[in-house]
Design a protein around this motif. Structure first.
Motif, mmCIF file in Angstrom:
data_model
loop_
_atom_site.group_PDB
_atom_site.id
_atom_site.type_symbol
_atom_site.label_atom_id
_atom_site.label_comp_id
_atom_site.label_asym_id
_atom_site.label_seq_id
_atom_site.Cartn_x
_atom_site.Cartn_y
_atom_site.Cartn_z
ATOM 1 N N HIS A 178 -5.080 39.776 9.048
ATOM 2 C CA HIS A 178 -4.725 40.758 8.014
ATOM 3 C C HIS A 178 -5.660 41.961 8.063
ATOM 4 O O HIS A 178 -5.221 43.107 7.928
ATOM 5 C CB HIS A 178 -4.806 40.113 6.623
ATOM 6 N N HIS A 179 -6.943 41.698 8.255
ATOM 7 C CA HIS A 179 -7.942 42.775 8.219
ATOM 8 C C HIS A 179 -7.844 43.691 9.432
ATOM 9 O O HIS A 179 -7.833 44.917 9.294
ATOM 10 C CB HIS A 179 -9.335 42.162 8.133
ATOM 11 N N TYR A 180 -7.766 43.091 10.624
ATOM 12 C CA TYR A 180 -7.835 43.899 11.845
ATOM 13 C C TYR A 180 -6.473 44.320 12.405
ATOM 14 O O TYR A 180 -6.388 45.336 13.098
ATOM 15 C CB TYR A 180 -8.612 43.141 12.932
ATOM 16 N N ARG A 183 -4.307 45.469 8.660
ATOM 17 C CA ARG A 183 -5.166 46.450 7.979
ATOM 18 C C ARG A 183 -4.880 46.542 6.476
ATOM 19 O O ARG A 183 -4.737 47.620 5.920
ATOM 20 C CB ARG A 183 -5.040 47.823 8.638
ATOM 21 N N ASP A 185 -5.840 44.520 2.434
ATOM 22 C CA ASP A 185 -7.045 44.181 1.680
ATOM 23 C C ASP A 185 -7.248 42.690 1.433
ATOM 24 O O ASP A 185 -8.021 42.309 0.558
ATOM 25 C CB ASP A 185 -7.024 44.914 0.326
ATOM 26 N N LEU A 187 -8.786 40.317 3.211
ATOM 27 C CA LEU A 187 -10.171 39.899 3.446
ATOM 28 C C LEU A 187 -11.129 40.607 2.503
ATOM 29 O O LEU A 187 -12.086 40.003 2.011
ATOM 30 C CB LEU A 187 -10.558 40.166 4.906
ATOM 31 N N LYS A 188 -10.868 41.877 2.238
ATOM 32 C CA LYS A 188 -11.784 42.653 1.395
ATOM 33 C C LYS A 188 -11.955 42.054 0.001
ATOM 34 O O LYS A 188 -12.998 42.197 -0.613
ATOM 35 C CB LYS A 188 -11.289 44.096 1.262
#
Length: 198
Positions: A178-180, A183, A185, A187-188
């Motif tokens: 999801h993060h890389y 893209r 949020d 993981l954030k």
């Protein structure tokens, strides 16, 4: 159109694997999550390396495994209590099957961690041995079991440990995807100092 459907299916699958029910997490929940991650990795690492260590070191590693297991049990109790406090968790953005499945991943990991902790205590005590918390002996509250029962508890403890690692690895891989790749949020929301966007 097919590519778009595939991308949407990938995003859905990884949201479920990541346990993403679009919940916003507070600082205490984030801290407890990462303490749990560190302890789980330490426990798994110790259990699968002490066989290669000489006896004095092996004993220290086993005592460390038991001690960290007790700490992990306490952290789990605090995590569950914290989640039950009103206002500590925002409601999920939706009530669809994706949110329910994502929440199910979290509950499955909790159940496995609790089961593993119980099995850890049972394994030690069923073999007529005390638990050790950094050298403080905690004697068995029940009589030792048969060798067959003790062995079965050990097998279950090992199996659940592997299940936790496999599911947690999938959970982490999905969050990184999801993060890389996507893209977003996901993981954030579980990183210190990052405000999540629901």
């Amino acid at each position: 159109m097919t590519k778009l459907k595939h991308s949407s299916a990938s995003a859905t699958a990884t949201r479920i694997a990541a346990g993403d029910d679009r919940t916003q997490y507070d600082a205490v929940s984030i801290l407890l999550h990462w303490i749990t991650v560190i302890l789980v990795l330490a426990q798994f690492g110790l259990a699968h390396t002490w066989g290669f260590a000489p006896k004095p070191t092996r004993h220290l590693m086993i005592v460390g495994h038991m001690s960290f297991g007790i700490v992990l049990s306490a952290v789990l109790i605090v995590r569950i209590a914290w989640r039950l406090v009103p206002g500590r968790q925002s409601p999920a953005a939706g009530a669809g099957w994706v949110e329910l499945a994502a929440k199910g991943v979290h509950y499955l990991l909790y159940a496995l961690l609790i089961g593993e902790a119980v099995l850890g205590f049972a394994l030690r005590w069923s073999g007529d041995e005390s638990m050790s918390f950094f050298g403080l002996e905690i004697p068995a509250p029940f009589a030792p079991t048969s060798k067959a029962t003790h062995h079965a508890i050990g097998e279950a403890h090992d199996l659940v440990g592997w299940a936790i690692i496999v599911i947690a690895a999938g959970h982490a891989a999905a969050a990184l995807f999801h993060h890389y790749v996507l893209r977003d949020d996901v993981l954030k929301r579980m990183l210190p100092g990052k405000a999540g966007d629901a």
